[in-house]
Scaffold this motif. Structure first.
Motif, mmCIF file in Angstrom:
data_model
loop_
_atom_site.group_PDB
_atom_site.id
_atom_site.type_symbol
_atom_site.label_atom_id
_atom_site.label_comp_id
_atom_site.label_asym_id
_atom_site.label_seq_id
_atom_site.Cartn_x
_atom_site.Cartn_y
_atom_site.Cartn_z
ATOM 1 N N PRO A 72 0.835 -1.199 0.000
ATOM 2 C CA PRO A 72 0.000 0.000 0.000
ATOM 3 C C PRO A 72 0.875 1.256 0.000
ATOM 4 O O PRO A 72 2.017 1.216 0.498
ATOM 5 C CB PRO A 72 -0.793 -0.111 1.310
ATOM 6 C CG PRO A 72 -0.684 -1.538 1.712
ATOM 7 C CD PRO A 72 0.616 -2.037 1.175
ATOM 8 N N PRO A 73 0.383 2.362 -0.546
ATOM 9 C CA PRO A 73 1.208 3.573 -0.652
ATOM 10 C C PRO A 73 1.825 4.016 0.668
ATOM 11 O O PRO A 73 2.983 4.452 0.697
ATOM 12 C CB PRO A 73 0.221 4.619 -1.180
ATOM 13 C CG PRO A 73 -0.790 3.827 -1.932
ATOM 14 C CD PRO A 73 -0.925 2.536 -1.197
ATOM 15 N N GLU A 74 1.068 3.885 1.774
ATOM 16 C CA GLU A 74 1.607 4.348 3.053
ATOM 17 C C GLU A 74 2.786 3.477 3.526
ATOM 18 O O GLU A 74 3.767 3.980 4.076
ATOM 19 C CB GLU A 74 0.512 4.388 4.122
ATOM 20 C CG GLU A 74 -0.143 3.058 4.453
ATOM 21 C CD GLU A 74 -1.292 2.695 3.528
ATOM 22 O OE1 GLU A 74 -2.027 1.738 3.868
ATOM 23 O OE2 GLU A 74 -1.458 3.373 2.482
ATOM 24 N N LEU A 75 2.698 2.157 3.277
ATOM 25 C CA LEU A 75 3.814 1.284 3.637
ATOM 26 C C LEU A 75 4.991 1.473 2.696
ATOM 27 O O LEU A 75 6.151 1.415 3.111
ATOM 28 C CB LEU A 75 3.365 -0.183 3.611
ATOM 29 C CG LEU A 75 2.735 -0.759 4.880
ATOM 30 C CD1 LEU A 75 2.477 -2.251 4.718
ATOM 31 C CD2 LEU A 75 3.610 -0.505 6.093
ATOM 32 N N LEU A 76 4.704 1.696 1.419
ATOM 33 C CA LEU A 76 5.767 1.943 0.447
ATOM 34 C C LEU A 76 6.576 3.168 0.859
ATOM 35 O O LEU A 76 7.810 3.159 0.814
ATOM 36 C CB LEU A 76 5.175 2.139 -0.945
ATOM 37 C CG LEU A 76 6.173 2.315 -2.085
ATOM 38 C CD1 LEU A 76 6.979 1.048 -2.307
ATOM 39 C CD2 LEU A 76 5.448 2.707 -3.376
ATOM 40 N N GLU A 77 5.885 4.214 1.263
ATOM 41 C CA GLU A 77 6.561 5.438 1.694
ATOM 42 C C GLU A 77 7.354 5.206 2.976
ATOM 43 O O GLU A 77 8.526 5.593 3.086
ATOM 44 C CB GLU A 77 5.541 6.549 1.921
ATOM 45 C CG GLU A 77 6.136 7.865 2.423
ATOM 46 C CD GLU A 77 7.137 8.473 1.459
ATOM 47 O OE1 GLU A 77 8.155 9.029 1.920
ATOM 48 O OE2 GLU A 77 6.909 8.400 0.231
ATOM 49 N N LYS A 78 6.743 4.519 3.932
ATOM 50 C CA LYS A 78 7.367 4.305 5.241
ATOM 51 C C LYS A 78 8.569 3.377 5.173
ATOM 52 O O LYS A 78 9.626 3.658 5.770
ATOM 53 C CB LYS A 78 6.328 3.731 6.213
ATOM 54 C CG LYS A 78 6.883 3.286 7.556
ATOM 55 C CD LYS A 78 5.802 2.590 8.375
ATOM 56 C CE LYS A 78 6.381 1.972 9.644
ATOM 57 N NZ LYS A 78 5.368 1.204 10.400
ATOM 58 N N LEU A 79 8.444 2.261 4.444
ATOM 59 C CA LEU A 79 9.459 1.208 4.487
ATOM 60 C C LEU A 79 10.466 1.262 3.349
ATOM 61 O O LEU A 79 11.529 0.665 3.448
ATOM 62 C CB LEU A 79 8.774 -0.166 4.494
ATOM 63 C CG LEU A 79 7.810 -0.441 5.646
ATOM 64 C CD1 LEU A 79 7.172 -1.806 5.476
ATOM 65 C CD2 LEU A 79 8.531 -0.344 6.988
ATOM 66 N N ASN A 98 7.483 -9.889 7.745
ATOM 67 C CA ASN A 98 7.058 -8.739 8.536
ATOM 68 C C ASN A 98 7.743 -7.475 8.038
ATOM 69 O O ASN A 98 8.637 -7.519 7.189
ATOM 70 C CB ASN A 98 7.347 -8.967 10.026
ATOM 71 C CG ASN A 98 8.818 -9.270 10.292
ATOM 72 O OD1 ASN A 98 9.709 -8.666 9.688
ATOM 73 N ND2 ASN A 98 9.078 -10.207 11.198
ATOM 74 N N GLU A 99 7.331 -6.336 8.557
ATOM 75 C CA GLU A 99 7.879 -5.066 8.110
ATOM 76 C C GLU A 99 9.380 -4.945 8.395
ATOM 77 O O GLU A 99 10.116 -4.306 7.658
ATOM 78 C CB GLU A 99 7.117 -3.911 8.772
ATOM 79 C CG GLU A 99 5.660 -3.815 8.338
ATOM 80 C CD GLU A 99 4.944 -2.624 8.959
ATOM 81 O OE1 GLU A 99 5.642 -1.760 9.555
ATOM 82 O OE2 GLU A 99 3.709 -2.555 8.848
#
Length: 324
Positions: free
Chosen positions: A7-14, A92-93
């Motif tokens: 998802p875009p928010e995880l792509l940005e964060k990770l 996991n992340e």
């Protein structure tokens, strides 16, 4: 994480927030909703792509350096890196963060910009897989098929160093009671020699051809160089440097170090008149180097062991796969 694209928010964060800043010649870099990159190239563009499948640890490190080596041996300076990261369903992340941090850290060390790629959780995987593509610029292209009869073969570093490091990490639990943690730490630390950029920057000035022997080790690398140029070769076993850590592991596991994956080694075809001076220059920069043989106009490919000339065997698969 759930299967599919991040998802875009995880792509940005990770991912995106961890990548190095834009590098030389980057017009369009990575971002949400961006599926490609645009670059301004000044010299000859050199490109290579390789997956990392034989290791489960430090795969971000391997992805950057293995692909950087592949463009360096063609005389290019690595500039831009694209990567596809495929994660197993139970990932996991933290695993993704570790891979991206490794990619970012090693890319920055080499002055390489990470300019694109893809990240997803993929069904059916039992381990992460990282596929890298490196692009570079060359002022003087060193063709992989450029070796000439009579050229000296210069080898840097030691046979099987990548395989030694992988085995020490992947089989640590099995080997520690026998060989000891101190030994395995020394063996696994050989991964720090994986880059051939320091020697490639010196050798690309005089080399007719360069090659980094990966799967199948030094012997397969020699065959691949000879294949590309339509030549034979003669090499001398006693001149091929091998670390004591590699000898110990190979003896215990019944492996041949000359057929063990050898990223970090650089094989170079150099005009005979320049060979000795070139080795001296490499040594002056702290790079282990030896003249191990020569390329031949005739088709025979031989290795000299104990003063006896024998056909140089060609590994059908890497020695690493026997144990990992």
């Amino acid at each position: 994480m759930k299967p599919g694209k991040l998802p875009p928010e995880l792509l940005e964060k990770l991912v995106l927030s961890r990548l190095p800043s834009k590098g030389k010649g980057v017009i369009v870099g990575p971002g949400t909703g961006i599926d490609g990159t645009a670059l301004n190239v000044e010299g000859t563009l050199v490109a290579s792509s390789d997956p990392i499948t034989g290791a489960t640890k430090r795969i971000g490190f391997y992805a950057v350096h293995v692909n950087a080596n592949d463009v360096a041996v063609m005389g290019a300076e690595p500039r831009w890196f694209l990567t596809t990261v495929l994660l197993p369903e139970n990932a996991n992340e933290g695993l993704l963060s570790e891979i991206i941090d490794e990619i970012s850290r090693e890319a920055e060390k080499l002055g390489v910009a990470v300019v694109g790629g893809h990240t997803e959780v993929t069904l059916g995987l039992d381990r992460p897989i990282v596929v890298g593509t490196m692009l570079g610029e060359a002022e003087r292209l060193v063709r992989p098929d450029g070796a000439r009869p009579g050229d000296a073969i210069i080898m840097t570093k030691w046979a099987g160093i990548e395989g030694t490091a992988i085995i020490a990490e992947e089989l640590r639990e099995r080997l520690a009671p026998i060989l000891g943690e101190e030994f395995l730490e020394r063996a696994s630390s050989l991964i720090e020699y994986l880059s051939v950029l320091p020697e490639a920057r010196i050798l690309r000035k005089v080399a007719n051809a360069m090659h980094d022997p990966t799967e199948g080790g030094v012997l397969n690398g020699l065959h691949e160089m000879a294949d590309a140029s339509g030549l034979g070769f003669r090499v001398y076993a006693e001149r091929i440097p091998i670390r004591e850590e590699t000898k110990t592991l190979c003896n215990y596991l019944h492996l041949n170090p000359l057929g063990l994956i050898s990223s970090g080694v650089l094989l170079t075809s150099v005009p005979r008149d320049y060979a000795k001076k070139t080795v001296e220059e490499l040594l002056s920069h702290g790079i282990t180097a030896s003249i191990i043989g020569e390329f031949l106009a005739e088709e025979k490919r031989v290795i000299v062991e104990e003063n006896e000339e024998r056909p140089a065997w060609r590994p059908e698969s890497d020695e690493l796969w026997k144990v990992v």
